[in-house]
Motif scaffolding. Structure first.
Motif, PDB file in Angstrom:
ATOM      1  N   ARG A  39      58.466  74.083  47.182  1.00 49.98           N
ATOM      2  CA  ARG A  39      59.858  74.208  47.600  1.00 49.98           C
ATOM      3  C   ARG A  39      59.890  74.933  48.946  1.00 49.98           C
ATOM      4  O   ARG A  39      59.293  76.002  49.090  1.00 49.98           O
ATOM      5  N   ARG A  60      55.817  75.652  43.057  1.00 48.27           N
ATOM      6  CA  ARG A  60      56.457  75.734  41.738  1.00 48.27           C
ATOM      7  C   ARG A  60      55.450  75.135  40.757  1.00 48.27           C
ATOM      8  O   ARG A  60      55.200  73.918  40.790  1.00 48.27           O
ATOM      9  N   ASN A 112      60.439  71.800  38.140  1.00 52.98           N
ATOM     10  CA  ASN A 112      61.655  72.522  38.538  1.00 52.98           C
ATOM     11  C   ASN A 112      61.615  73.949  37.986  1.00 52.98           C
ATOM     12  O   ASN A 112      61.256  74.150  36.820  1.00 52.98           O
ATOM     13  N   ASP A 155      61.879  69.605  48.634  1.00 56.09           N
ATOM     14  CA  ASP A 155      60.784  69.510  47.656  1.00 56.09           C
ATOM     15  C   ASP A 155      59.676  68.648  48.258  1.00 56.09           C
ATOM     16  O   ASP A 155      59.907  67.508  48.651  1.00 56.09           O
ATOM     17  N   GLU A 162      62.142  65.149  47.728  1.00 54.72           N
ATOM     18  CA  GLU A 162      63.595  65.036  47.908  1.00 54.72           C
ATOM     19  C   GLU A 162      64.086  66.234  48.706  1.00 54.72           C
ATOM     20  O   GLU A 162      63.364  67.228  48.878  1.00 54.72           O
ATOM     21  N   ASN A 165      67.486  68.869  48.842  1.00 59.21           N
ATOM     22  CA  ASN A 165      68.703  69.304  48.155  1.00 59.21           C
ATOM     23  C   ASN A 165      69.582  70.106  49.097  1.00 59.21           C
ATOM     24  O   ASN A 165      69.083  70.919  49.875  1.00 59.21           O
TER      25      ASN A 165
HETATM   26 MG   LIG Z   1      63.994  68.560  42.925  1.00 56.90          MG
END
Ligand SMILES: [Mg+2]
Ligand SMILES: Nc1ncnc2c1ncn2[C@@H]1O[C@H](COP(=O)(O)OP(=O)(O)O)[C@@H](O)[C@H]1O
Length: 306
Positions: free
Chosen positions: A184, A198, A207, A242, A256, A258
């Protein structure tokens, strides 16, 4: 009405003031801005909206964030993030197309508009791919398909609850050999401010919301380069990117991006104060005038009453 000597005003759109929003709020106040909070169930007073220099959007629901940003921007006030970047961040298929156009490394992907098409992708991805709802978070609905039987089961379940295919399209991504972690990267403005692994010991989903551990890592050159590419493509803002490190070809790939990343638990481990960075970005955005739409700047004299 605002005047030249009045402090700048922030409209803070939230679902509720959790600990992390409370800390952003306190930092913004300390920096000399006035702040009004607008929760999801409150009336958005658009007639008065131009008293604000900026609106910070931290609604937990993606659709509420989109709605708030769109109305506020159309009424003439800059939002953070801007509507267009929230629109991209809240749709994984849109992101995949944007990344492709900008040459940003990502897993091979397809966008399936019919359930039948998914069978073609078994072959295309050697029977090893991930299906994702285009709008979801916290790992919800993200499914690893590794043979025809799991795909049959996924499709049967889907047909029983969504016979008309209203939840299509879905994003299909090559499964990445990421080991037991993803990365992240928190971005505030144009820059990455912290990166951490992570790590999950009991799930292929990494996650933090699902219990993955946080392990800070340095902001290496390849990570910074990907962030630069991303910001060139989507514009500056507040993002949680990510990333995978693909252990098969030894390259980074974007999973992705966010908007509105959560940081309440992770910052206690990496100690980078994300709330303070977001508050500083609000102040910077207002001070540099990027907090106002072009029309506001042109009509400056009509706003100022001394
Ligand atoms: Mg994600
Ligand atoms: N293509 C992939 N290959 C391997 N793991 C993946 C892949 N896509 C997602 N994952 C795993 O699933 C998690 C959730 O996927 P993500 O696309 O980030 O959706 P969400 O919005 O729910 O976080 C990721 O953090 C990662 O651990």
């Amino acid at each position: 009405m605002s005047n030249l000597y009045a402090p700048p005003k922030l409209l803070f759109c939230v679902t509720k003031l959790r600990e992390e929003e409370r800390r952003i709020y306190d930092y913004v106040l300390q920096a000399g801005m006035e702040v009004d909070v607008c929760t999801d169930n409150m009336q958005l007073e658009l007639a008065d909206i131009r008293q604000y220099d900026l609106a910070l959007i931290r609604c937990m629901s993606q659709s509420k964030a989109l709605e708030r940003a769109q109305y506020i921007e159309l009424a003439g006030v800059r939002t953070l993030n801007q509507y267009e970047s929230i629109r991209i961040c809240t749709n994984k298929a849109f992101q995949a197309l944007l990344f492709e156009r900008h040459g940003i490394a990502q897993p091979a992907f397809e966008i399936a508009f019919t359930l039948d098409k998914l069978y073609d992708y078994l072959e295309r991805f050697n029977g090893n791919f991930v299906i994702k709802p285009v709008s979801s978070s916290w790992g919800r609905g993200v499914t690893w398909i590794n043979d025809r039987l799991t795909l049959d089961a996924w499709i049967a379940a889907r047909e029983s609850i969504d016979p008309q295919g209203k939840a299509l399209p879905v994003l299909v991504q090559q499964y990445i050999n990421k080991s037991n972690y993803d990365i992240r990267v928190v971005i505030v403005g144009d820059e990455p401010i912290v990166a951490f692994k992570r790590i999950s010991h009991d799930s292929w989903l990494t996650n933090t919301h699902l219990g993955a551990e946080v392990e800070p890592i340095s902001l290496s050159k390849p990570i910074k380069e990907i962030v630069k590419q991303l910001i060139d493509a989507i514009g500056s803002g507040v993002y949680g990117l990510d990333l995978f490190y693909d252990h098969t070809d030894h390259t980074y790939k974007v999973c992705e991006v966010n908007q509105n990343p959560e940081f309440a638990k992770s910052w206690l481990i990496h100690h980078v104060d994300v709330a303070q960075a977001i508050a500083e970005l609000c102040v910077y955005t207002v001070n540099t005038g990027t907090g106002r739409n072009v029309n506001d700047v042109v009509n400056e004299h009509t706003r100022i009453t001394i």
